[in-house]
Design an enzyme around this catalytic site. Structure first.
Site, PDB file in Angstrom:
ATOM      1  N   HIS A 259       6.637  -5.550  11.235  1.00  0.00           N
ATOM      2  CA  HIS A 259       5.941  -4.037  11.339  1.00  0.00           C
ATOM      3  C   HIS A 259       5.816  -4.127  12.924  1.00  0.00           C
ATOM      4  CE1 HIS A 259       3.440  -0.863  10.745  1.00  0.00           C
ATOM      5  NE2 HIS A 259       3.896  -0.826   9.380  1.00  0.00           N
TER       6      HIS A 259
ATOM      7  N   HIS B  26      -7.301  -2.486   5.670  1.00  0.00           N
ATOM      8  CA  HIS B  26      -6.334  -1.438   6.245  1.00  0.00           C
ATOM      9  C   HIS B  26      -7.093  -0.001   6.054  1.00  0.00           C
ATOM     10  CE1 HIS B  26      -2.856   0.053   8.136  1.00  0.00           C
ATOM     11  NE2 HIS B  26      -2.078   0.652   6.979  1.00  0.00           N
TER      12      HIS B  26
ATOM     13  N   ASP C  39       5.788   4.935   5.113  1.00  0.00           N
ATOM     14  CA  ASP C  39       6.732   4.028   5.879  1.00  0.00           C
ATOM     15  C   ASP C  39       6.881   2.641   5.011  1.00  0.00           C
ATOM     16  OD1 ASP C  39       3.968   3.711   6.767  1.00  0.00           O
ATOM     17  OD2 ASP C  39       5.165   1.873   8.010  1.00  0.00           O
ATOM     18  N   HIS C  40       6.168   2.545   3.762  1.00  0.00           N
ATOM     19  CA  HIS C  40       6.300   1.455   2.793  1.00  0.00           C
ATOM     20  C   HIS C  40       6.872   1.792   1.561  1.00  0.00           C
ATOM     21  CE1 HIS C  40       3.791  -1.645   5.226  1.00  0.00           C
ATOM     22  NE2 HIS C  40       3.644  -0.371   6.132  1.00  0.00           N
TER      23      HIS C  40
ATOM     24  N   HIS D 197       0.920  -1.180  -0.006  1.00  0.00           N
ATOM     25  CA  HIS D 197       0.036   0.129  -0.085  1.00  0.00           C
ATOM     26  C   HIS D 197       0.884   1.131   0.049  1.00  0.00           C
ATOM     27  CE1 HIS D 197       1.016  -0.635   4.154  1.00  0.00           C
ATOM     28  NE2 HIS D 197       0.581   0.713   4.349  1.00  0.00           N
TER      29      HIS D 197
ATOM     30  N   ASP E  45       0.024  -4.450   5.841  1.00  0.00           N
ATOM     31  CA  ASP E  45      -0.734  -3.823   7.048  1.00  0.00           C
ATOM     32  C   ASP E  45      -2.207  -4.083   7.135  1.00  0.00           C
ATOM     33  OD1 ASP E  45       1.831  -2.768   7.420  1.00  0.00           O
ATOM     34  OD2 ASP E  45       1.223  -0.531   7.726  1.00  0.00           O
TER      35      ASP E  45
ATOM     36  N   HIS F 294       1.126   4.229   2.265  1.00  0.00           N
ATOM     37  CA  HIS F 294       1.579   4.790   3.502  1.00  0.00           C
ATOM     38  C   HIS F 294       2.998   4.991   3.358  1.00  0.00           C
ATOM     39  CE1 HIS F 294      -1.410   3.938   6.863  1.00  0.00           C
ATOM     40  NE2 HIS F 294      -1.426   5.295   6.617  1.00  0.00           N
TER      41      HIS F 294
END
Length: 348
Positions: A299, A201, A112-113, A108, A224, A110
């Site tokens: 994670h 998510h 932090d990915h 996805h 996530d 986000h």
């Protein structure tokens, strides 16, 4: 007298080393650097599925964990799943050559990915003199991420080609090729089949997990997600379930501290994150429902200062899943040999 003489000799030797620390340091550094340069940490693993955890943390800063990043090797296939901050740099530090990187899959969008993808592009480009863009594959919006990186790195790519030349960093290799894909098979090459499936998510949608199959070995990556029947369904019959994990009881302590410190906005964020992540106990339930051999948690939220706190993090997860439960760390490796039921664990 002999002891005094020995002590004086030791002090003289240490003093000599100190005064000669520049040439001694250069010699020792050269020996280490020559042995480390060009090493291939993947060479030790035979045919099968090899998973290297390059980022097992979250957006919460953690000196021990980079953000979300997982490397998958299967035969001649080399892929990344997600590229959070610091993950790819850790791979390079572990001695994983990235010149052969075939593609990056995103669960996805986000931050932090996706915010650590630039080193993947650079190391693949310079490591193989790539002339074609690196595929960046994921849910709708992935092509926008690729375009944004390409715009950000446009000047950088030009500088590097001008400096090192077309033979080393040829034009065309320093960019991404974004692909927006829906659920279904997203990779099918040389026996490796990767299938995307939707997870929950919310409000991030779509968000994907991935089922990875190669020569009779199967691993499922949750991405996530909160609790969803999609995970045990996708993981049915798999060898390993790699699942994200957040422990609400430990996060609650952080929330109380933030509220008491007069930081209500950040405290609210720590309350909000509870409703779109899964706890270790819920991940264990999914693993039991799916009948996998092993559950690997990643994670990790919140930061765990040491292994002493792992039992508190797991809670009653071991009572819900009878198989081994592991808390992944950056550098953790799982190797699933082809034609076997074995799961080999190691660290880089």
């Amino acid at each position: 007298m002999r002891r005094l003489l020995l002590l004086l000799l030791i002090l003289a030797a240490v003093g000599g080393l100190w005064w000669q620390r520049a040439p001694v340091g250069e010699f020792v550094f050269s020996q280490i650097a020559e042995r480390r340069a060009g090493r291939n940490a993947l060479a030790a693993y035979g045919d099968g599925l090899t998973l290297i955890f390059c980022g097992t943390g979250s957006p919460v800063p953690d000196p021990q964990r980079a953000e979300a990043c997982l490397m998958v090797q299967a035969g001649d296939n080399l892929l990344l799943i997600d590229g959070g901050d610091g993950g790819v740099r850790k791979l390079a530090g572990f001695g994983v050559p990235l010149g052969g990187l075939d593609a990056v899959l995103l669960t996805h969008l986000h931050s932090d990915h996706i915010e650590g993808l630039a080193p993947a592009l650079l190391l693949r480009w310079t490591g193989s003199a790539a002339r074609t863009p690196l595929p960046l594959i994921g849910p709708p919006g992935t092509s926008d991420v690729a375009a944004g990186y390409n715009l950000m790195l446009k000047a950088d790519a030009g500088y590097r080609t001008a400096h090192h030349g077309e033979a080393i960093v040829p034009t065309g290799g320093g960019q991404f090729a974004g692909q927006d894909l829906g659920p279904g098979v997203v990779w099918n090459r040389d026996g490796l089949v990767i299938t995307a499936f939707a997870v929950d998510h919310t409000p991030i949608a779509p968000a994907y997990g991935y089922r990875i199959a190669y020569k009779g070995r199967t691993v499922v990556v949750s991405g996530d997600t909160g609790v969803t029947p999609a995970i045990p369904q996708a993981a049915k019959g798999a060898d390993v379930l790699i699942h994200e994990a957040l422990q609400p009881r430990l996060v609650a302590a952080i929330t109380r501290g933030l509220a008491n410190a007069g930081q209500p906005r950040i405290a609210q964020i720590t309350r909000d994150i509870l409703n779109y992540h899964a706890s270790p106990e819920q991940a264990a339930t999914a693993a039991a429902q799916a009948g996998v051999q092993m559950l690997m948690l990643t994670h990790i939220v919140p930061q765990l200062p040491s292994r002493f706190f792992e039992a508190a993090f797991l809670g009653d997860a071991p009572q819900r899943f009878a198989g081994p439960i592991r808390i992944a760390r950056d550098g953790s490796v799982l190797h699933l040999p082809a034609g076997s039921r074995a799961i080999e664990e190691s660290r880089l």
